[in-house]
Design a protein around this motif. Sequence first.
Motif, PDB file in Angstrom:
ATOM      1  N   LEU A  24      46.287  -9.865 -57.330  1.00  0.00           N
ATOM      2  CA  LEU A  24      45.536  -9.270 -56.223  1.00  0.00           C
ATOM      3  C   LEU A  24      44.233  -8.653 -56.738  1.00  0.00           C
ATOM      4  O   LEU A  24      43.157  -8.885 -56.176  1.00  0.00           O
ATOM      5  N   CYS A  25      44.339  -7.903 -57.841  1.00  0.00           N
ATOM      6  CA  CYS A  25      43.154  -7.261 -58.417  1.00  0.00           C
ATOM      7  C   CYS A  25      42.163  -8.320 -58.902  1.00  0.00           C
ATOM      8  O   CYS A  25      40.956  -8.210 -58.680  1.00  0.00           O
ATOM      9  N   ALA A  26      42.696  -9.350 -59.566  1.00  0.00           N
ATOM     10  CA  ALA A  26      41.820 -10.403 -60.091  1.00  0.00           C
ATOM     11  C   ALA A  26      41.087 -11.084 -58.934  1.00  0.00           C
ATOM     12  O   ALA A  26      39.869 -11.294 -58.995  1.00  0.00           O
ATOM     13  N   ASN A  27      41.807 -11.391 -57.849  1.00  0.00           N
ATOM     14  CA  ASN A  27      41.173 -12.047 -56.705  1.00  0.00           C
ATOM     15  C   ASN A  27      40.105 -11.158 -56.077  1.00  0.00           C
ATOM     16  O   ASN A  27      39.030 -11.631 -55.716  1.00  0.00           O
ATOM     17  N   GLY A  28      40.408  -9.856 -55.985  1.00  0.00           N
ATOM     18  CA  GLY A  28      39.447  -8.905 -55.427  1.00  0.00           C
ATOM     19  C   GLY A  28      38.182  -8.871 -56.271  1.00  0.00           C
ATOM     20  O   GLY A  28      37.062  -8.909 -55.761  1.00  0.00           O
ATOM     21  N   PHE A  29      38.364  -8.862 -57.582  1.00  0.00           N
ATOM     22  CA  PHE A  29      37.234  -8.818 -58.506  1.00  0.00           C
ATOM     23  C   PHE A  29      36.359 -10.068 -58.359  1.00  0.00           C
ATOM     24  O   PHE A  29      35.131  -9.986 -58.258  1.00  0.00           O
ATOM     25  N   TYR A  30      36.990 -11.237 -58.316  1.00  0.00           N
ATOM     26  CA  TYR A  30      36.203 -12.477 -58.213  1.00  0.00           C
ATOM     27  C   TYR A  30      35.473 -12.566 -56.881  1.00  0.00           C
ATOM     28  O   TYR A  30      34.343 -13.051 -56.813  1.00  0.00           O
ATOM     29  N   ALA A  31      36.115 -12.070 -55.807  1.00  0.00           N
ATOM     30  CA  ALA A  31      35.457 -12.074 -54.494  1.00  0.00           C
ATOM     31  C   ALA A  31      34.222 -11.171 -54.548  1.00  0.00           C
ATOM     32  O   ALA A  31      33.142 -11.546 -54.074  1.00  0.00           O
ATOM     33  N   LEU A  32      34.377 -10.017 -55.180  1.00  0.00           N
ATOM     34  CA  LEU A  32      33.280  -9.049 -55.264  1.00  0.00           C
ATOM     35  C   LEU A  32      32.118  -9.616 -56.075  1.00  0.00           C
ATOM     36  O   LEU A  32      30.967  -9.567 -55.649  1.00  0.00           O
ATOM     37  N   ILE A  33      32.443 -10.178 -57.225  1.00  0.00           N
ATOM     38  CA  ILE A  33      31.359 -10.630 -58.098  1.00  0.00           C
ATOM     39  C   ILE A  33      30.678 -11.875 -57.524  1.00  0.00           C
ATOM     40  O   ILE A  33      29.484 -12.058 -57.684  1.00  0.00           O
ATOM     41  N   SER A  34      31.432 -12.704 -56.789  1.00  0.00           N
ATOM     42  CA  SER A  34      30.769 -13.877 -56.224  1.00  0.00           C
ATOM     43  C   SER A  34      29.869 -13.438 -55.071  1.00  0.00           C
ATOM     44  O   SER A  34      28.800 -13.992 -54.851  1.00  0.00           O
TER      45      SER A  34
END
Length: 305
Positions: A134-144
């Motif tokens: 969940l955290c990893a997905n949140g991070f990738y969404a944010l950075i993209s």
Amino acid sequence: MDELLSIVIPAFNEEAMVEKAAATVAGVLKDAGIGYELIFVDDGSRDGTWEAITRAHARDGNVRGLGFSRNFGKDRAVFAGLSRVKGDCAAVMDCDLQHPPEKLPEMFALWEQGYEIVEGVKRDRGEESAFHRLCANGFYALISRLAGLDMKRSSDFKLMDRRVVDTLLTFPEEEVFFRGLTAFVGFRRTEVEFDVAERTAGQSKWSFRSLARYAVSSVTAFSAAPLQLATVLGVLFALAAVVTGVLYAVLGRDPSGWLVFLGVLAILGVACLLLCLGVAGYYLGRIFRQGLGRPRSIISRECGE
Ligand code: UDP
Ligand code: MG
């Protein structure tokens, strides 16, 4: 074949993995007839990693080692390794063999076809908790969203042309973010899918705290958008003030209820103000450290030519 493939392997407390990794990677490349050099970067390990590197060097002259004076972090280890590669192309992979060496000949062949960056992308993220995912997905969404970099499936397992390596080495920032910078530089790129293997020895070095720090550092390396948080919150609070004023005029004037409401609004406002100060302070800290111009890492020992 004349072309040389350099492989950079950051290693932090990996005494149990270094020799196995060296033998496995070298075996795969010898079988494929690819000329290679392996550069292990000991990132200030506190166990016998350096001794393991020197033993691997004694067994295979194509293995070299750099040792940091202390732990500087994986990304800095990768950049230090890249600054020493002699190859026509260079790959980066983990010491724990979670990046499958069997993929290297395929990546090398794609490089020979003219691709300048061959990215290893994760087909399966391996054993991870739902929370981690969940955290990893949140991070990738944010950075993209903030930085326009699509890194959802990306990993640090990559093979790069010499030109890409030289380009990366011109970047002056002290806080390097390998995955982000290789996405940023462009070049002709392609992907190779791989399954994340299980770690067979040693431990993952990432705690939730270090991952959170990594995420903040990565986002702020590519985007100044968080600085606009103050503007957004300012507008929201201004609106809240207007609405409150109107409601006060229209609705009753019993002061007790309003006092609680105004008190909460004021505390919230102060909290948001401090949050924005913290964000600005974070960027200021980056500028400060960059301004000092200290070296990114310190190499205190080397083995192999
Ligand atoms: N690593 C490093 N410095 C650090 C932490 C990790 O050089 O401060 C290396 C580690 O030895 C390994 C790679 O980075 O080769 C990936 O680390 P790890 O396996 O702990 O990460 P994970 O696979 O859990 O993401
Ligand atoms: Mg690992």
